[in-house]
Design a protein around this motif. Structure first.
Motif, mmCIF file in Angstrom:
data_model
loop_
_atom_site.group_PDB
_atom_site.id
_atom_site.type_symbol
_atom_site.label_atom_id
_atom_site.label_comp_id
_atom_site.label_asym_id
_atom_site.label_seq_id
_atom_site.Cartn_x
_atom_site.Cartn_y
_atom_site.Cartn_z
ATOM 1 N N MET A 186 0.781 7.379 -6.492
ATOM 2 C CA MET A 186 -0.600 7.846 -6.563
ATOM 3 C C MET A 186 -0.289 9.061 -6.421
ATOM 4 O O MET A 186 -0.733 10.949 -7.105
ATOM 5 N N HIS A 187 0.912 9.351 -5.105
ATOM 6 C CA HIS A 187 0.863 10.769 -5.079
ATOM 7 C C HIS A 187 2.067 11.278 -5.647
ATOM 8 O O HIS A 187 1.184 12.482 -6.534
ATOM 9 N N GLY A 188 2.580 10.904 -6.138
ATOM 10 C CA GLY A 188 3.837 11.509 -7.466
ATOM 11 C C GLY A 188 2.478 11.785 -8.449
ATOM 12 O O GLY A 188 2.577 12.706 -9.388
ATOM 13 N N LEU B 287 12.786 17.549 -5.570
ATOM 14 C CA LEU B 287 11.902 17.785 -6.586
ATOM 15 C C LEU B 287 10.965 18.381 -6.018
ATOM 16 O O LEU B 287 9.844 19.526 -6.863
ATOM 17 N N HIS B 288 10.553 18.700 -4.877
ATOM 18 C CA HIS B 288 10.068 19.634 -3.784
ATOM 19 C C HIS B 288 10.292 20.780 -3.646
ATOM 20 O O HIS B 288 9.704 21.699 -4.210
ATOM 21 N N TYR B 289 11.128 21.189 -3.872
ATOM 22 C CA TYR B 289 11.413 22.630 -4.223
ATOM 23 C C TYR B 289 10.933 23.120 -5.367
ATOM 24 O O TYR B 289 10.084 23.889 -5.419
ATOM 25 N N PHE C 214 1.182 -1.099 0.103
ATOM 26 C CA PHE C 214 -0.024 0.035 -0.028
ATOM 27 C C PHE C 214 0.827 1.302 0.003
ATOM 28 O O PHE C 214 0.654 2.155 -0.839
ATOM 29 N N TYR C 215 1.918 1.226 0.545
ATOM 30 C CA TYR C 215 2.596 2.644 0.756
ATOM 31 C C TYR C 215 3.809 2.496 0.042
ATOM 32 O O TYR C 215 3.344 3.410 -0.984
ATOM 33 N N ASN C 216 3.599 1.499 -1.633
ATOM 34 C CA ASN C 216 4.259 1.592 -2.774
ATOM 35 C C ASN C 216 3.167 2.665 -3.820
ATOM 36 O O ASN C 216 3.433 3.366 -4.356
ATOM 37 N N ARG D 252 14.970 6.226 -1.077
ATOM 38 C CA ARG D 252 13.828 7.350 -2.038
ATOM 39 C C ARG D 252 12.287 5.879 -1.621
ATOM 40 O O ARG D 252 13.533 4.384 -1.656
ATOM 41 N N ARG D 253 11.489 6.477 -1.631
ATOM 42 C CA ARG D 253 10.647 4.942 -2.396
ATOM 43 C C ARG D 253 10.974 3.706 -1.393
ATOM 44 O O ARG D 253 10.610 2.405 -1.644
ATOM 45 N N ILE D 254 11.319 3.981 0.479
ATOM 46 C CA ILE D 254 10.975 2.550 0.825
ATOM 47 C C ILE D 254 10.435 2.757 2.469
ATOM 48 O O ILE D 254 9.972 4.545 3.143
HETATM 49 C C1 HEA Z 1 4.132 19.161 -7.368
HETATM 50 C C2 HEA Z 1 3.831 17.965 -7.311
HETATM 51 C C3 HEA Z 1 3.817 17.453 -5.581
HETATM 52 C C4 HEA Z 1 3.687 17.722 -4.591
HETATM 53 C C5 HEA Z 1 2.969 19.289 -4.257
HETATM 54 C C6 HEA Z 1 3.961 17.108 -3.253
HETATM 55 C C7 HEA Z 1 3.762 18.276 -1.892
HETATM 56 C C8 HEA Z 1 3.958 16.632 -1.061
HETATM 57 N N1 HEA Z 1 4.790 15.991 -0.775
HETATM 58 FE FE1 HEA Z 1 5.334 14.807 -2.919
HETATM 59 N N2 HEA Z 1 5.997 13.492 -4.864
HETATM 60 C C9 HEA Z 1 6.004 14.236 -5.483
HETATM 61 C C10 HEA Z 1 4.819 15.677 -5.662
HETATM 62 C C11 HEA Z 1 4.852 15.894 -4.723
HETATM 63 N N3 HEA Z 1 4.286 16.356 -3.711
HETATM 64 C C12 HEA Z 1 6.397 13.861 -6.703
HETATM 65 C C13 HEA Z 1 6.940 13.645 -8.176
HETATM 66 C C14 HEA Z 1 7.319 13.005 -5.717
HETATM 67 C C15 HEA Z 1 8.019 11.211 -6.279
HETATM 68 C C16 HEA Z 1 6.765 9.991 -6.397
HETATM 69 C C17 HEA Z 1 7.755 8.323 -6.991
HETATM 70 O O1 HEA Z 1 8.407 8.536 -6.474
HETATM 71 O O2 HEA Z 1 7.437 8.077 -7.748
HETATM 72 C C18 HEA Z 1 7.179 12.750 -4.414
HETATM 73 C C19 HEA Z 1 7.072 12.068 -3.417
HETATM 74 C C20 HEA Z 1 7.083 12.369 -2.353
HETATM 75 C C21 HEA Z 1 7.752 11.811 -1.279
HETATM 76 C C22 HEA Z 1 8.375 10.428 -0.884
HETATM 77 C C23 HEA Z 1 8.182 9.516 -0.636
HETATM 78 C C24 HEA Z 1 9.153 8.071 -0.446
HETATM 79 O O3 HEA Z 1 9.683 7.841 -1.972
HETATM 80 O O4 HEA Z 1 8.718 7.353 -0.160
HETATM 81 C C25 HEA Z 1 7.799 12.795 -0.141
HETATM 82 C C26 HEA Z 1 8.003 11.880 1.162
HETATM 83 O O5 HEA Z 1 8.070 12.620 2.121
HETATM 84 C C27 HEA Z 1 6.515 13.543 -0.238
HETATM 85 C C28 HEA Z 1 5.874 13.882 0.682
HETATM 86 C C29 HEA Z 1 5.241 15.446 0.048
HETATM 87 C C30 HEA Z 1 4.484 16.579 0.804
HETATM 88 C C31 HEA Z 1 4.524 15.835 2.567
HETATM 89 C C32 HEA Z 1 3.752 17.054 0.281
HETATM 90 C C33 HEA Z 1 3.089 18.134 1.156
HETATM 91 O O6 HEA Z 1 3.658 19.452 0.366
HETATM 92 C C34 HEA Z 1 1.708 18.266 0.932
HETATM 93 C C35 HEA Z 1 1.081 19.221 1.020
HETATM 94 C C36 HEA Z 1 -0.479 19.698 0.787
HETATM 95 C C37 HEA Z 1 -0.747 19.435 -0.040
HETATM 96 C C38 HEA Z 1 -0.103 21.101 -0.571
HETATM 97 C C39 HEA Z 1 -2.898 19.920 -0.393
HETATM 98 C C40 HEA Z 1 -3.206 21.300 0.096
HETATM 99 C C41 HEA Z 1 -4.353 21.037 -0.030
HETATM 100 C C42 HEA Z 1 -5.026 22.212 -0.927
HETATM 101 C C43 HEA Z 1 -3.643 23.168 -1.015
HETATM 102 C C44 HEA Z 1 -6.220 22.471 -1.534
HETATM 103 C C45 HEA Z 1 -7.246 23.384 -1.683
HETATM 104 C C46 HEA Z 1 -9.051 23.157 -1.204
HETATM 105 C C47 HEA Z 1 -9.555 23.366 -2.109
HETATM 106 C C48 HEA Z 1 -9.695 25.230 -1.982
HETATM 107 C C49 HEA Z 1 -11.171 22.831 -2.711
HETATM 108 N N4 HEA Z 1 6.025 13.634 -1.817
#
Ligand code: HEA
Ligand code: HEA
Ligand code: CUA
Ligand SMILES: [Cu+2]
Lengths: 224, 225, 586, 93
Positions: free
Chosen positions: C93-95, C412-414, C86-88, C473-475
């Motif tokens: 799905m997050h990405g 990528l998050h920056y 499920f984590y995978n 990553r992805r662990i």
């Molecule tokens: C734009 C792209 C984006 C954004 C915004 C985020 C946001 C976040 N990401 Fe994401 N992340 C990715 C793109 C993104 N990520 C990608 C591409 C990967 C790689 C996936 C892969 O390895 O395959 C990744 C992977 C990734 C990992 C690595 C997982 C792993 O390798 O095991 C982690 C771990 O902490 C993480 C954490 C987070 C967190 C805590 C946020 C937080 O910032 C989230 C905060 C919440 C929000 C930003 C939503 C808030 C909602 C609103 C503002 C809407 C308001 C609603 C109305 C107005 C109705 N992300």
């Protein structure tokens, strides 16, 4: 704990880390320049009543400067990196006398094939160990990486070694450990549900300890 | 999606590209079509480059005569298409309709013939996944006996995969084209195209010729090389 | 331009007598479609965020029952403890959601749709029906992707990059239907994006109002135009690759399976040949809109407008020849690696031009720090961090160590959150009055900005450190590795910051929704901007202008000596202004 | 080709004939035993490009379009070439 890179114990760890710190310096400078200028301008030029902004469309001189300087800098970084890269991955980078090992990756374990006493792979005194990689210190090792199923990645942090293992390919990775001791072997490529558990130990022995062990793998060696 | 572009209500050409929207839009869209076929054909070239041993000789498995005819047939549909366009330019409604109908019919027959070709190949035992176990081809390959000249490759899974993907998606494009073309034809019979404004005919024509062009490439690199 | 006016009269009756359905649901009005995309993608942003929260729980408190986790089905989290599979799925799905269904539609679906006609003085898109189709095709794509969570075997779990063979054969991942849905959904979404791009490109080339020459287009439009070209040419590659992957999964082909000559690396090449242009699709519009906002905030013309345009084009072009930098450790031909390293390094140059030109714009300005401006400045500050960290990875030897570690995740998050998403928060606040006729609450806006800025950095900056310590990553459970255990406190800290980061997004949601009816009524030009869209009522009528505006000035004539006010709108005629450039298509 | 320049319609049927002939030629070459495969491939590709050009220039009347449109039509091709060449080097390394 060490906030920068953990200590490296392979011949090219030094080069990689040095490169890292060079880039850290350069990008650090760029970072400071940009952020300081940004904050300074935001404060110094904040809106004041009855004042108009200075009307300009730019300056060719400035453009030229901040185009060429970064260009030169990045090309420089590129050249530095290229050199190190060739030492590590270049066509004939593998040192001639390197000792062979074969590592076969499969969900979710590392199978290491040792050449046995004769030091030759593919002979019938070869033997296999699971998640247990042993190698001699100060000796170049060349490892033939193969995979059973999916892509894994052969990662030894302290050695600064990472090489994807692709099914259907035999990829050679080489390195030379510079200190005896116990290190971790990890899988750095998502390879399925057990990805997170696909680790092993790396034991670096002195050369004669290693040769002895090859002769008699049952014998356990004290590793320091 | 060609027809969607065609459905744009008539408007005089705005300056810009120097051509009217629907035509420019179609060319832009064809740009993305080029990249789509790049993905398929590019993969084919790359995979084949590295695995010549898994490819059969031309005409060893594939039925070149029937495809050659089909190629010729598709070229015919291209000429009827431009004829229709020329007729539209001359405002010759009767010719326009005639040529369009011809194009639709020929296009549909192209798809039919391709379907027949597929059926034949599958019957032989040539599938996207390679030989069908127990089929004529599988046996010949296993026995290593010469088949249409030389021995068959041990496996044709890549050959089959690339062949069916490329020709299949081309066939899909032709089918789409036929549907849109039928729509244009229907509009032609309602007299929607005049000597001054016949953009629908021109735009669908562009798509049609592009599909023909892709086939020209496919026929050469898939069937003849 | 009589013809132009004629077009408008022809295309749109001025009296708007469309049924509710045609007006708000199956509307062909680019403004409505833009707003529809806004709602859809904010929803997916929220979903993506929620998935991230679950991931963070697992990473901060590995294999501990997640609060409320018991609500999840046994197949995902028995007893509230997330399963590795499920984590995978969560990571994947997050990405996927964030990239394809949140940020991309937010930037392109929303703002390309909304801004291109309004900023170019066009009554609507070139192909309104196609435009509607592109939205209504995107919806089922989203549904297909979401469906993954509810099918046998769970959602796709091979990462948003879906590397084969893991993704190509269910035996390896345990996910079959979910992975197929992933491919299918992206093919469908791809069609939507391509239709959109076709529309945007045609509109920009052909529908500019008289006087709107190429070099009078605002940078937002320039970047959206280049983005559309990248989309048009990159997405089909993904579609093709996804289709081949789908065939590998379903009908037993072996494109990406090593058996009988298939090529796992081919998938990576195809994916990244699409993937790197994709990441520029995700930043260019943000850069463009930030330029608009910064000029407005600084009350100054953009510094070096022309070089900004060339930088956008340069990034757009270079983006095509750097894809290999994702594959340095993949077993790719090392010589190729060196080539890709150099081309990647070069991308720093146009980016540098843009960064310093933004600074140049602020220099000696008269800066109004309104909420959009705050976000725009944060964009510059954060994008630079993300960009600079890119240089480490571009250096092939350094990448050996940091590849597939949290250093990448930080990078990528920056660029994606610190870059694109901050820009989007700014852009949404900036154009909200035009879209809904009301202002968003500035106080809530400021609160949301500062809290987001704080917790965002607390969440993602430490990830660089994790990466430097070799944290992959992805662990699913970092504590499995001896050399990572000492990092667990840091992981917990990141998790808590992430929760707070998510929580403060509520402020934005509230502000966004409440302002809709109790926000301050907006004048046509609340920000005193120079763009054409501000010369029509907020919200603009169907057809945008009674008759086509004529453009007399460059896009960012702030503080122009020609007029009293500190802004000179593009369509305002003033005596003594430099004459309009010869042709509108030079 | 020159005089057709001024004719009201390009010689559509003539081009059709040319395409048919080229196709026939291709078939001939493809099964021409005593040529090395390399040569055959080169000739075939050459012929195919010719056919493609005829279709693009006359049937899609690129020949009579403004330059902008021609450029737009050709723009994606370099990218295709870059992709294929780069990936093929995987095998020759
Ligand atoms: C734009 C792209 C984006 C954004 C915004 C985020 C946001 C976040 N990401 Fe994401 N992340 C990715 C793109 C993104 N990520 C990608 C591409 C990967 C790689 C996936 C892969 O390895 O395959 C990744 C992977 C990734 C990992 C690595 C997982 C792993 O390798 O095991 C982690 C771990 O902490 C993480 C954490 C987070 C967190 C805590 C946020 C937080 O910032 C989230 C905060 C919440 C929000 C930003 C939503 C808030 C909602 C609103 C503002 C809407 C308001 C609603 C109305 C107005 C109705 N992300
Ligand atoms: C918006 C998205 C976006 C943007 C804009 C970028 C921009 C850049 N990216 Fe990034 N990247 C991603 C999104 C993005 N990236 C994602 C999602 C991944 C992970 C994919 C995955 O595996 O899941 C990734 C991964 C990634 C990798 C692969 C790492 C690995 O997996 O091992 C690399 C390697 O080179 C890289 C490099 C770069 C570079 C050099 C830039 C450059 O464009 C940055 C240029 C900008 C600057 C340099 C700053 C401004 C310049 C100055 C202030 C001047 C001074 C600077 C110098 C003198 C150096 N990125
Ligand atoms: Cu093996 Cu991850
Ligand atoms: Cu990239």
């Amino acid at each position: 704990m060490n906030w920068l890179l953990p200590g490296g114990v392979s011949t090219f760890a030094g080069d990689i880390d040095r490169l890292y710190y060079v880039i850290l310096g350069i990008t650090g400078a760029a970072f400071v320049i940009v952020e300081v200028a940004l904050i300074w301008f935001l404060i110094k030029y904040r809106a004041r009543p009855g004042r108009k902004a200075y009307y300009t469309h730019g300056s060719v001189k400035a453009e030229v400067i901040w185009t060429t300087v970064p260009a030169v800098v990045v090309v420089m970084i590129g050249i530095l990196s290229g050199g190190v890269w060739n030492q590590i991955r270049g066509r004939d980078s593998v040192p001639p006398g390197a000792l062979p090992l074969a590592v076969h990756a499969k969900q979710f374990e590392w199978l290491v094939t040792y050449p046995g006493p004769d030091g030759q792979l593919g002979t019938d005194d070869d033997f296999e160990r699971r998640n247990d990689l042993r190698l001699p210190v100060d000796t170049p090792m060349v490892i033939a990486l193969t995979s059973e199923d999916v892509i894994h990645s052969f990662f030894i942090p302290e050695f600064r070694v990472k090489q994807d293992v692709v099914p259907g390919m035999t990829i050679r990775a080489w390195f030379e450990a510079t200190a005896t001791g116990e290190y971790s072997l990890a899988c750095a490529e998502l390879c399925g549900n057990g990805h997170t558990t696909m680790g092993g130990t790396v034991t670096v022995l002195s050369l004669d300890e290693y040769t002895q062990w090859l002769a008699d793998p049952s014998r356990t060696v004290a590793s320091r | 999606m060609a027809h969607a572009a065609v459905m744009r209500p008539p408007a005089p050409a705005e300056p810009g590209a120097g051509v009217y929207n629907a035509k420019l839009g179609m060319w832009v869209f064809l740009g993305s079509e080029v990249m789509f076929f790049t993905a398929l054909i590019g993969s084919y070239i790359i995979l084949r480059f590295g695995n010549e041993q898994y490819w059969a000789q031309p005409a060893q498995i594939l039925n070149v005569p029937i495809t050659a005819f089909n190629t010729f047939w598709l070229i015919c549909s291209s000429v009827t298409m431009v004829k229709a366009f020329a007729a539209a330019q001359d405002g010759n409604q009767k010719a326009l309709r005639g040529w369009l109908v011809a194009t639709v019919v020929i296009g549909a027959m192209f798809v039919g013939i391709q379907a027949y070709e597929y059926a034949q190949l599958i019957h032989l035992g040539f599938l996207p996944s390679g030989y069908r176990a127990g089929s004529e081809l599988a046996e010949a390959a296993a026995a290593g006996t010469p088949y249409h000249g030389s021995a068959l490759p041990a496996s044709v899974s890549l050959y089959g995969a690339t062949f069916y993907t490329m020709t299949g998606f081309h066939g899909f494009h032709v089918t789409m084209g036929v549907i849109c073309m039928a729509f244009v034809t229907w509009k032609a019979f309602r007299g929607s195209y005049t000597a001054t404004d016949h953009r629908g005919v021109e735009v669908i024509g562009l798509y049609w010729h592009f599909v023909d062009l892709v086939w020209i490439i496919l026929f050469t690199i898939v069937y003849l090389i | 331009m009589a013809t132009m006016a004629a077009t408008i009269d022809h295309a749109h009756a001025h009296v708007d007598d469309r049924s509710f359905l045609r007006k708000y649901i199956f509307s062909t009005d680019h403004k409505i479609i833009g707003i529809q995309f806004l709602m859809l993608s904010l929803l997916f942003l929220l979903i993506g965020g929620l998935l991230a929260m679950m991931m963070r729980w697992e990473l901060g408190f590995p294999t501990q029952p997640m609060p409320g986790g018991t609500l999840l089905p046994e197949t995902m989290a028995p007893g509230g403890i997330l399963l590795p599979e499920f984590y995978n799925s969560l990571v994947t799905m997050h990405g996927t959601f964030m990239v394809f269904f949140a940020i991309m539609p937010l930037l392109v679906g929303v703002f390309a749709n909304y801004l291109i006609p309004l900023k170019l003085g066009a009554p609507d898109m070139a192909f309104p029906r196609l435009n509607m189709a592109s939205f209504w095709i995107a919806v089922p794509a989203g549904v297909l992707m979401l469906a993954g969570f509810f099918v046998e075997g769970g959602a796709a779990g091979a990462g948003w990059t879906s590397y084969a063979p893991l993704s190509a054969n269910a035996e390896y991942s345990g996910v079959s239907l979910g992975q197929e849905l992933w491919c299918l959904s992206l093919v469908v979404l791809g069609l939507s994006s391509i239709l959109g791009a076709t529309n945007y490109i045609t509109t920009v080339i052909n529908m500019r109002a008289p006087g709107m020459t190429w070099f009078r287009m605002p940078l937002s439009i320039w970047s959206l135009f280049i983005t559309a070209i990248l989309t048009l040419l990159a997405i089909p590659i993904l579609s093709g690759a996804a289709i081949m992957l789908l065939f590998d999964q379903t009908i037993g082909t072996t494109f990406f399976l090593p058996a009988e000559g298939g090529q796992p690396l081919l998938w990576q090449h195809l994916f990244w040949f699409f993937g790197h242009p994709e990441v520029y699709i995700l930043i260019l519009p943000a850069m463009g809109m930030v330029s608009d906002i910064i000029a407005n905030g600084a009350r100054k013309p953009i510094f070096g407008y022309h070089s900004m345009v060339y930088a956008i084009i340069g990034i757009g072009f270079l983006g095509w020849i750097v894809w290999g930098h994702h594959m340095f450790q993949s077993g790719m031909n090392p010589t190729l690696g060196t080539t890709f390293m150099i081309s990647t390094m070069l991308i720093a140059v146009p980016s540098a031009i843009k960064t310093f030109n933004w600074l140049g714009t602020l220099w000696r300005g008269n800066i109004r720090l309104h909420v959009p401006m705050l976000h725009a400045c944060a964009f510059v500050a954060m994008f630079v961090i993300g960009g600079l960290s890119g240089v480490y990875m571009a250096s092939t030897p350094v990448d050996i160590y940091i590849h597939d570690t949290y250093f990448i995740v930080a990078h990528l998050h920056y660029v994606l959150f610190g870059g694109s998403l901050f820009a989007l928060f700014g852009a949404i606040t900036f154009w909200y009055p035009k879209m809904f006729g009301r202002m968003m609450n500035p106080l809530l806006g400021k609160a949301h900005f500062w809290l987001t800025f704080l917790f965002y950095n607390l969440t993602f900056f430490p990830m660089h450190e994790l990466g430097l310590q070799g944290h992959m990553r992805r662990i699913y459970d970092p504590t499995q590795y001896a050399f990572l255990q000492h990092l667990q406190p840091l992981n917990e800290f990141i998790t808590l910051s992430a929760f707070l980061l998510f929580a403060v997004q509520l402020i934005f949601a509230v502000n966004f929704i409440m302002s809709w009816w109790n926000g301050k009524k907006a004048s046509p030009n609340p920000w005193e901007d120079t763009g054409l869209e501000w010369s029509t009522p907020s919200p603009p009528p169907h057809g945008n202008w009674p008759e086509t505006p004529t453009v007399h000035h460059a896009p960012y004539e702030f503080s122009s000596p020609l007029v009293q006010e500190d802004y000179l709108m593009q369509n305002r005629k003033v005596e003594g202004a430099p004459a309009a450039a010869a042709s509108r298509t030079e | 080709m020159e005089q057709t320049e001024h004719a009201k319609h390009p010689p559509y049927v003539g081009i059709f004939a040319a395409l048919a002939v080229l196709t026939a030629l291709e078939l001939g070459v493809a099964f021409f035993e005593n040529w090395p495969k390399r040569v055959i491939i080169l000739v075939l590709v050459f012929l195919a490009i010719w056919k493609a050009l005829l279709v693009a220039l006359y049937y899609m009347h690129l020949r009579f379009e403004p330059n902008r449109l021609r450029i737009l039509a050709l723009a994606p091709l370099p990218l295709a070439v870059i992709l294929v060449i780069a990936v093929i080097t995987e095998y020759v390394w």
